[in-house]
Scaffold this motif. Structure first.
Motif, PDB file in Angstrom:
ATOM      1  N   GLY A 131       0.815  -1.196   0.000  1.00  0.00           N
ATOM      2  CA  GLY A 131       0.000   0.000   0.000  1.00  0.00           C
ATOM      3  C   GLY A 131       0.850   1.246   0.000  1.00  0.00           C
ATOM      4  O   GLY A 131       2.005   1.226  -0.407  1.00  0.00           O
ATOM      5  N   ARG A 143      -2.593  -0.712   5.090  1.00  0.00           N
ATOM      6  CA  ARG A 143      -3.876  -1.128   4.522  1.00  0.00           C
ATOM      7  C   ARG A 143      -4.874   0.009   4.666  1.00  0.00           C
ATOM      8  O   ARG A 143      -4.779   0.816   5.590  1.00  0.00           O
ATOM      9  CB  ARG A 143      -4.389  -2.391   5.191  1.00  0.00           C
ATOM     10  CG  ARG A 143      -4.637  -2.252   6.676  1.00  0.00           C
ATOM     11  CD  ARG A 143      -5.196  -3.559   7.253  1.00  0.00           C
ATOM     12  NE  ARG A 143      -5.205  -3.547   8.691  1.00  0.00           N
ATOM     13  CZ  ARG A 143      -6.100  -2.912   9.447  1.00  0.00           C
ATOM     14  NH1 ARG A 143      -7.066  -2.232   8.896  1.00  0.00           N
ATOM     15  NH2 ARG A 143      -6.042  -2.970  10.761  1.00  0.00           N
ATOM     16  N   PRO A 144      -5.829   0.080   3.751  1.00  0.00           N
ATOM     17  CA  PRO A 144      -6.834   1.140   3.847  1.00  0.00           C
ATOM     18  C   PRO A 144      -7.665   0.981   5.115  1.00  0.00           C
ATOM     19  O   PRO A 144      -8.019  -0.126   5.507  1.00  0.00           O
ATOM     20  CB  PRO A 144      -7.717   0.917   2.615  1.00  0.00           C
ATOM     21  CG  PRO A 144      -6.974  -0.038   1.742  1.00  0.00           C
ATOM     22  CD  PRO A 144      -6.026  -0.778   2.606  1.00  0.00           C
ATOM     23  N   GLN A 145      -7.937   2.087   5.760  1.00  0.00           N
ATOM     24  CA  GLN A 145      -8.819   2.064   6.920  1.00  0.00           C
ATOM     25  C   GLN A 145     -10.154   2.707   6.565  1.00  0.00           C
ATOM     26  O   GLN A 145     -11.192   2.268   6.993  1.00  0.00           O
ATOM     27  CB  GLN A 145      -8.190   2.789   8.102  1.00  0.00           C
ATOM     28  CG  GLN A 145      -9.059   2.739   9.345  1.00  0.00           C
ATOM     29  CD  GLN A 145      -8.316   3.194  10.582  1.00  0.00           C
ATOM     30  OE1 GLN A 145      -7.101   3.237  10.615  1.00  0.00           O
ATOM     31  NE2 GLN A 145      -9.053   3.537  11.611  1.00  0.00           N
ATOM     32  N   ALA A 147     -11.980   4.984   3.072  1.00  0.00           N
ATOM     33  CA  ALA A 147     -11.826   5.600   1.750  1.00  0.00           C
ATOM     34  C   ALA A 147     -11.911   7.115   1.825  1.00  0.00           C
ATOM     35  O   ALA A 147     -11.554   7.806   0.877  1.00  0.00           O
ATOM     36  CB  ALA A 147     -12.892   5.063   0.806  1.00  0.00           C
ATOM     37  N   ALA A 155      -7.597   9.677   1.827  1.00  0.00           N
ATOM     38  CA  ALA A 155      -8.088   8.443   2.436  1.00  0.00           C
ATOM     39  C   ALA A 155      -7.316   8.260   3.736  1.00  0.00           C
ATOM     40  O   ALA A 155      -6.270   8.866   3.936  1.00  0.00           O
ATOM     41  CB  ALA A 155      -7.842   7.255   1.507  1.00  0.00           C
ATOM     42  N   VAL A 157      -5.264   5.590   6.063  1.00  0.00           N
ATOM     43  CA  VAL A 157      -4.536   4.333   5.914  1.00  0.00           C
ATOM     44  C   VAL A 157      -3.946   3.961   7.268  1.00  0.00           C
ATOM     45  O   VAL A 157      -3.561   4.825   8.059  1.00  0.00           O
ATOM     46  CB  VAL A 157      -3.429   4.481   4.844  1.00  0.00           C
ATOM     47  CG1 VAL A 157      -2.636   3.206   4.681  1.00  0.00           C
ATOM     48  CG2 VAL A 157      -4.030   4.907   3.512  1.00  0.00           C
ATOM     49  N   THR A 165      -2.107   5.552  12.124  1.00  0.00           N
ATOM     50  CA  THR A 165      -2.928   5.891  10.960  1.00  0.00           C
ATOM     51  C   THR A 165      -2.377   7.177  10.371  1.00  0.00           C
ATOM     52  O   THR A 165      -1.731   7.976  11.047  1.00  0.00           O
ATOM     53  CB  THR A 165      -4.412   6.095  11.358  1.00  0.00           C
ATOM     54  OG1 THR A 165      -4.493   7.120  12.320  1.00  0.00           O
ATOM     55  CG2 THR A 165      -5.031   4.826  11.878  1.00  0.00           C
ATOM     56  N   HIS A 168      -3.658   9.739   3.325  1.00  0.00           N
ATOM     57  CA  HIS A 168      -3.024   9.416   2.055  1.00  0.00           C
ATOM     58  C   HIS A 168      -3.753  10.185   0.981  1.00  0.00           C
ATOM     59  O   HIS A 168      -4.972  10.071   0.832  1.00  0.00           O
ATOM     60  CB  HIS A 168      -3.107   7.911   1.792  1.00  0.00           C
ATOM     61  CG  HIS A 168      -2.591   7.507   0.441  1.00  0.00           C
ATOM     62  ND1 HIS A 168      -1.288   7.706   0.053  1.00  0.00           N
ATOM     63  CD2 HIS A 168      -3.198   6.908  -0.600  1.00  0.00           C
ATOM     64  CE1 HIS A 168      -1.127   7.239  -1.175  1.00  0.00           C
ATOM     65  NE2 HIS A 168      -2.272   6.761  -1.588  1.00  0.00           N
ATOM     66  N   LYS A 170      -5.187  10.680  -2.349  1.00  0.00           N
ATOM     67  CA  LYS A 170      -5.609   9.702  -3.346  1.00  0.00           C
ATOM     68  C   LYS A 170      -4.989   9.991  -4.702  1.00  0.00           C
ATOM     69  O   LYS A 170      -4.877  11.132  -5.104  1.00  0.00           O
ATOM     70  CB  LYS A 170      -7.131   9.714  -3.496  1.00  0.00           C
ATOM     71  CG  LYS A 170      -7.882   9.291  -2.260  1.00  0.00           C
ATOM     72  CD  LYS A 170      -9.366   9.428  -2.486  1.00  0.00           C
ATOM     73  CE  LYS A 170     -10.168   9.158  -1.242  1.00  0.00           C
ATOM     74  NZ  LYS A 170     -11.590   9.398  -1.461  1.00  0.00           N
TER      75      LYS A 170
END
Length: 172
Positions: A131, A143-145, A147, A155, A157, A165, A168, A170
């Motif tokens: 990621g 990993r995405p937390q 969207a 987003a 992450v 956390t 990010h 996009k």
């Protein structure tokens, strides 16, 4: 010639290159750690066919809620530079992409805990990793937390290495 109202002096009209330098320094309203130029939103600054100074911008995505604030910031610069009749024009083609973010903009985003989009010098098919690279520890074990982050263009992450956390930006 119409003179300025009493008590108001007319500002000298700066050249387009000087105005561009000042417009470039306007901070992004949603990500104030970067300027509009570093984000790659400014397309051009110059004289339009009608002789008015025009700043052409491309929003980071269609419907960006920051555009009124961006336009107001640019208009304030135009007035301060002696171009009260100057205008801001939005163009959507070609669309903005994260490749327009300057290296300095990417550095500033990472420095402030916002993971910039992946490297622009590597084709997408070659990029490896799970990621977004964590701006805290550098791990790609993320990993995405969510969207959706603080703004629509971000987003949230989660880094499985340092358990932090982060936002990010996009890829567009």
């Amino acid at each position: 010639m119409v003179s300025a109202p009493e008590g108001l002096r007319e500002l000298p009209r700066l050249a387009a290159e000087q105005v561009r330098a000042r417009v470039a320094g306007v901070p992004d309203p949603e990500l104030p750690v970067v300027t509009l130029a570093e984000l790659g939103v400014i397309r051009s600054v110059g004289l339009a066919p009608d002789g008015r100074l025009e700043v052409v911008v491309t929003p980071t995505y269609l419907g960006c809620p920051a555009m009124p604030a961006i336009e107001a910031g640019i208009r304030a610069v135009l007035v301060a530079c002696g171009h009260p009749d100057g205008r801001v024009r939005q163009v959507l083609a070609p669309p903005w992409s994260t490749e327009r973010i300057t290296p300095e903009g990417r550095r500033k985003l990472a420095e402030h805990g916002i993971a910039p989009p992946g490297a622009v010098d590597a084709p997408v098919a070659v990029r490896l990793g799970l990621g977004a690279r964590c701006p805290h520890c550098g791990s790609e074990a993320t990993r995405p937390q969510s969207a959706f982050g603080a703004t629509r263009c971000q987003a949230v992450v989660f880094c499985t290495a340092c358990r932090e956390t982060f936002a990010h930006l996009k890829a567009m």
